[in-house]
Design an enzyme around this catalytic site. Structure first.
Site, PDB file in Angstrom:
ATOM      1  N   VAL A   1      81.769 109.230  21.234  1.00  0.00           N
ATOM      2  CA  VAL A   1      81.645 107.889  20.892  1.00  0.00           C
ATOM      3  C   VAL A   1      82.551 107.347  19.797  1.00  0.00           C
ATOM      4  CG1 VAL A   1      81.501 104.775  21.307  1.00  0.00           C
ATOM      5  CG2 VAL A   1      80.714 106.564  23.227  1.00  0.00           C
TER       6      VAL A   1
ATOM      7  N   LYS B   1      71.519  98.620  32.252  1.00  0.00           N
ATOM      8  CA  LYS B   1      73.125  97.839  32.707  1.00  0.00           C
ATOM      9  C   LYS B   1      73.044  96.336  33.703  1.00  0.00           C
ATOM     10  CE  LYS B   1      75.910 102.246  31.494  1.00  0.00           C
ATOM     11  NZ  LYS B   1      76.381 102.735  32.083  1.00  0.00           N
TER      12      LYS B   1
ATOM     13  N   GLU C   1      74.683 110.877  30.307  1.00  0.00           N
ATOM     14  CA  GLU C   1      73.948 110.431  29.419  1.00  0.00           C
ATOM     15  C   GLU C   1      73.380 112.010  29.017  1.00  0.00           C
ATOM     16  OE1 GLU C   1      73.387 107.678  27.886  1.00  0.00           O
ATOM     17  OE2 GLU C   1      74.844 107.680  29.074  1.00  0.00           O
TER      18      GLU C   1
ATOM     19  N   VAL D   1      78.069  97.934  28.527  1.00  0.00           N
ATOM     20  CA  VAL D   1      77.492  97.906  29.805  1.00  0.00           C
ATOM     21  C   VAL D   1      79.089  98.766  30.792  1.00  0.00           C
ATOM     22  CG1 VAL D   1      77.543  96.083  31.984  1.00  0.00           C
ATOM     23  CG2 VAL D   1      75.779  96.430  29.902  1.00  0.00           C
TER      24      VAL D   1
ATOM     25  N   GLY E   1      82.052 114.339  29.191  1.00  0.00           N
ATOM     26  CA  GLY E   1      81.711 113.474  29.035  1.00  0.00           C
ATOM     27  C   GLY E   1      81.333 111.852  29.036  1.00  0.00           C
TER      28      GLY E   1
ATOM     29  N   ALA F   1      91.725  90.171  13.761  1.00  0.00           N
ATOM     30  CA  ALA F   1      91.002  89.810  13.537  1.00  0.00           C
ATOM     31  C   ALA F   1      91.511  88.966  12.383  1.00  0.00           C
ATOM     32  CB  ALA F   1      90.136  91.599  12.578  1.00  0.00           C
TER      33      ALA F   1
HETATM   34  P1  NDP Z   1      77.225 111.586  21.242  1.00  0.00           P
HETATM   35  O1  NDP Z   1      75.535 112.785  22.014  1.00  0.00           O
HETATM   36  O2  NDP Z   1      77.840 112.474  21.865  1.00  0.00           O
HETATM   37  O3  NDP Z   1      76.829 111.458  20.415  1.00  0.00           O
HETATM   38  C1  NDP Z   1      75.198 111.175  19.151  1.00  0.00           C
HETATM   39  C2  NDP Z   1      76.031 111.246  17.771  1.00  0.00           C
HETATM   40  O4  NDP Z   1      74.936 110.740  17.097  1.00  0.00           O
HETATM   41  C3  NDP Z   1      75.894 112.492  17.580  1.00  0.00           C
HETATM   42  O5  NDP Z   1      76.494 112.302  16.422  1.00  0.00           O
HETATM   43  C4  NDP Z   1      74.932 113.109  16.875  1.00  0.00           C
HETATM   44  O6  NDP Z   1      74.557 114.058  16.020  1.00  0.00           O
HETATM   45  C5  NDP Z   1      74.052 112.199  16.464  1.00  0.00           C
HETATM   46  N1  NDP Z   1      72.961 111.936  15.937  1.00  0.00           N
HETATM   47  C6  NDP Z   1      71.908 112.211  16.451  1.00  0.00           C
HETATM   48  N2  NDP Z   1      70.393 112.151  15.851  1.00  0.00           N
HETATM   49  C7  NDP Z   1      70.934 111.569  14.867  1.00  0.00           C
HETATM   50  C8  NDP Z   1      69.936 111.763  13.421  1.00  0.00           C
HETATM   51  N3  NDP Z   1      69.245 111.636  13.486  1.00  0.00           N
HETATM   52  N4  NDP Z   1      70.557 111.632  12.887  1.00  0.00           N
HETATM   53  C9  NDP Z   1      72.057 110.763  12.215  1.00  0.00           C
HETATM   54  N5  NDP Z   1      72.387 111.279  13.484  1.00  0.00           N
HETATM   55  C10 NDP Z   1      72.239 111.376  14.670  1.00  0.00           C
HETATM   56  O7  NDP Z   1      76.343 110.370  22.124  1.00  0.00           O
HETATM   57  P2  NDP Z   1      77.475 108.941  22.699  1.00  0.00           P
HETATM   58  O8  NDP Z   1      78.555 109.126  21.272  1.00  0.00           O
HETATM   59  O9  NDP Z   1      78.259 110.179  24.015  1.00  0.00           O
HETATM   60  O10 NDP Z   1      77.202 107.889  23.030  1.00  0.00           O
HETATM   61  C11 NDP Z   1      75.914 106.914  22.090  1.00  0.00           C
HETATM   62  C12 NDP Z   1      75.816 105.571  22.265  1.00  0.00           C
HETATM   63  O11 NDP Z   1      76.741 104.803  23.420  1.00  0.00           O
HETATM   64  C13 NDP Z   1      74.165 106.271  23.834  1.00  0.00           C
HETATM   65  O12 NDP Z   1      73.551 105.361  23.513  1.00  0.00           O
HETATM   66  C14 NDP Z   1      75.168 106.127  24.880  1.00  0.00           C
HETATM   67  O13 NDP Z   1      74.521 105.655  25.528  1.00  0.00           O
HETATM   68  C15 NDP Z   1      76.599 105.149  24.534  1.00  0.00           C
HETATM   69  N6  NDP Z   1      77.410 105.122  25.431  1.00  0.00           N
HETATM   70  C16 NDP Z   1      77.952 106.522  25.729  1.00  0.00           C
HETATM   71  C17 NDP Z   1      79.136 106.351  26.886  1.00  0.00           C
HETATM   72  C18 NDP Z   1      79.991 107.713  26.731  1.00  0.00           C
HETATM   73  O14 NDP Z   1      80.381 107.304  27.368  1.00  0.00           O
HETATM   74  N7  NDP Z   1      79.601 108.778  26.138  1.00  0.00           N
HETATM   75  C19 NDP Z   1      79.496 105.380  26.780  1.00  0.00           C
HETATM   76  C20 NDP Z   1      78.835 103.734  27.256  1.00  0.00           C
HETATM   77  C21 NDP Z   1      78.232 104.045  26.389  1.00  0.00           C
HETATM   78  P3  NDP Z   1      74.285 115.183  15.623  1.00  0.00           P
HETATM   79  O15 NDP Z   1      73.313 116.462  16.337  1.00  0.00           O
HETATM   80  O16 NDP Z   1      75.048 116.245  14.419  1.00  0.00           O
HETATM   81  O17 NDP Z   1      73.170 114.290  14.141  1.00  0.00           O
HETATM   82  N1  HSE Z   2      76.521 107.807  31.787  1.00  0.00           N
HETATM   83  C1  HSE Z   2      76.928 106.499  31.767  1.00  0.00           C
HETATM   84  C2  HSE Z   2      77.847 106.795  32.977  1.00  0.00           C
HETATM   85  C3  HSE Z   2      77.947 106.442  30.579  1.00  0.00           C
HETATM   86  O1  HSE Z   2      77.964 108.106  33.898  1.00  0.00           O
HETATM   87  O2  HSE Z   2      78.473 105.460  33.310  1.00  0.00           O
HETATM   88  C4  HSE Z   2      78.241 105.298  30.577  1.00  0.00           C
HETATM   89  O3  HSE Z   2      77.327 104.068  30.043  1.00  0.00           O
END
Ligand code: NDP
Ligand code: HSE
Length: 436
Positions: free
Chosen positions: A14, A205, A190, A132, A187, A33
């Site tokens: 994200v 959600k 989760e 959500v 991607g 904005a």
């Molecule tokens: P990712 O696992 O792709 O990204 C998570 C990021 O957090 C990584 O860059 C990781 O990098 C970093 N991270 C983890 N631990 C730490 C730490 N201790 N300090 C600093 N950075 C850290 O997750 P997503 O982008 O997929 O998801 C992010 C959020 O968005 C989640 O809450 C997810 O539920 C939500 N979400 C995701 C969607 C999707 O389509 N993917 C859709 C809707 C919501 P590193 O390990 O190098 O630290």
């Molecule tokens: N894992 C979630 C899904 C990502 O499959 O819808 C979006 O929240």
């Protein structure tokens, strides 16, 4: 006016979408904005990967607290995920007077009450459009667009991974495990896919939507949650024959005894638009007393669709951060002191209709015994289908659709039917919703 400064905690799927879309559309976003939105700092433990994404356009740090401590940062975007570190960081950012944007539904469904209260005390906003249904602006719709209505129910396909799995299993006859791996590669899933396939993500959600729709606190621990892991291909086929599709729905419904909050595989009439939402797409239906039934459709996951929602929150905060906190849109749509303690009803009080599949001995009187139990339980039958037995086979499947009943009554009837010597295997029961 000088740009508003943003720091990202986590730059993965994200976060990289947020970086890319903000950069690509910066002029258009600024026109909306009223001032620029500048991503100035990002944090990730793997610094090289973070630099690969942002180049020299933003400062890269390993410790997310460096962002929270930076007095230049106006908005902190939490995109790490999970409950523990994310909770600490969000509360610290609020305490530091930063506005917060998060896509973390797990965090808000479990710790939302604490987080929203802290934000209110500190006079900052916590925005969560991406939490959500990803790119679908359903939070905006529930909080603002539908504000005139008494909402009666919300029902949605709010987990892309499970919808993708159900669609691929049905269309291509692929195995569950194969499709799950593909969802992870794309991607959608989760980090821990159990949250997706066991319905937990959808329940997070649905919990948030129930709070927004009915003006109740977030109560994830009261949600009834069933996933798709026990679903059998035979039921997907029988449902099709009867004119239904099976979808994992998150449902929040107002009824006399309180609010129903549940996630489970559900038969939906094939003719409904929502039954035809395929792949990783999401859709949410909302029924209001004034507006009637509305439907919101789009990508519920993925890098840029989710970034679209995160950036919408950044724009909202940019427009509103100088406004009197009392005049802002409340976090959960209702004024905080107007949230009601309406109970979440236990699953056995839920009113729904059912699909039953019974594997029975192919002999006289079997159907009569089953229908007698249903009649004595005051459960009305809507349709019956019996598979023709193959030659030499001495058992068959009987499929029954019922009219609406209270779940507790159906459970008692199931115990009686299961005890019949002619019922040869555990009865499959699935809930059915007409969503009319
Ligand atoms: P990712 O696992 O792709 O990204 C998570 C990021 O957090 C990584 O860059 C990781 O990098 C970093 N991270 C983890 N631990 C730490 C730490 N201790 N300090 C600093 N950075 C850290 O997750 P997503 O982008 O997929 O998801 C992010 C959020 O968005 C989640 O809450 C997810 O539920 C939500 N979400 C995701 C969607 C999707 O389509 N993917 C859709 C809707 C919501 P590193 O390990 O190098 O630290
Ligand atoms: N894992 C979630 C899904 C990502 O499959 O819808 C979006 O929240």
């Amino acid at each position: 006016m000088k740009p508003i400064k943003v720091g990202l905690l986590g730059i993965g799927t994200v976060g990289s979408g947020v970086f890319e879309v903000l950069r690509r559309n910066q002029e258009e976003i600024k026109r909306r904005a009223g001032r620029g939105i500048e991503l100035v700092m990002v944090s990730r433990r793997d610094l090289a990967k973070a630099r690969e994404i942002v180049g020299d356009h933003a400062q890269v740090v390993a410790d997310p607290r460096d962002i929270i401590r930076n007095p230049e940062i106006d908005i902190v975007v939490e995109l790490i995920g999970g409950y523990t570190l994310a909770r600490e960081l969000v509360l610290e950012a609020i305490a530091a007077g930063k506005h917060v944007v998060t896509a973390n539904k797990a965090l808000l469904a479990v710790h939302g009450t604490e987080i929203f209260a802290a934000a209110r005390d500190r006079g900052v906003m916590v925005a969560f459009e991406a939490a959500v249904a990803g790119g679908i602006p359903i939070i905006k719709a529930l909080r603002e667009g539908l504000t005139a209505n008494q909402i009666q129910w919300v029902a949605g396909i709010i987990n892309g991974t499970t919808n993708f799995i159900l669609s691929e299993m049905r269309d291509k006859g692929l195995d569950f495990e194969v499709v799950l791996k593909e969802a992870q590669r794309l991607g959608y899933a989760e980090a821990d896919p159990t949250f997706d396939i066991e319905g937990v993500d959808a329940a997070h959600k649905a919990t948030l939507m129930s709070a927004l729709a009915f003006g109740i606190p977030v109560q994830f621990d009261r949600a009834h949650v069933e996933g798709i892991t026990k679903l059998q291909a035979a039921d997907i086929r029988y449902a099709e024959q009867l004119g239904y599709r099976i979808k994992l729905l998150g449902i929040a419904r107002r009824q006399a005894a309180g609010i129903e909050l549940r996630v489970h595989p559900t038969l939906v009439p094939s003719k409904r638009l929502i039954a035809n939402v395929e792949g990783a797409m999401n859709a949410v239906m909302v029924q209001g007393d004034a507006v009637g039934t509305t439907l919101y459709y789009g990508k519920g996951a993925g890098s840029e669709p989710t970034a679209s929602a995160v950036i919408a929150d950044l724009v909202d905060i940019t427009r509103l951060h100088t406004a009197d906190p009392e005049q802002r849109v409340p976090h959960l749509a209702f004024q905080p002191d107007e949230l009601h303690a309406t109970p979440i009803v236990a699953i056995d009080q839920v009113v729904t209709s059912f699909y039953l599949r019974l594997q029975v001995a192919d002999q006289k009187g079997v159907l009569a015994a089953i229908t007698r139990i249903l009649a004595e339980s005051d459960i009305s039958i809507d349709a019956v289908l019996q598979r023709e037995s193959a030659e030499g086979e001495n058992s068959t499947d009987v499929i029954i659709l019922t009219h609406e009943t209270v779940e507790g009554r159906m459970r008692a009837a199931l115990v009686q039917m299961q005890a019949l010597p002619t019922v040869l295997a555990p009865i499959v029961s699935l809930r059915k919703e007409e969503l009319a």
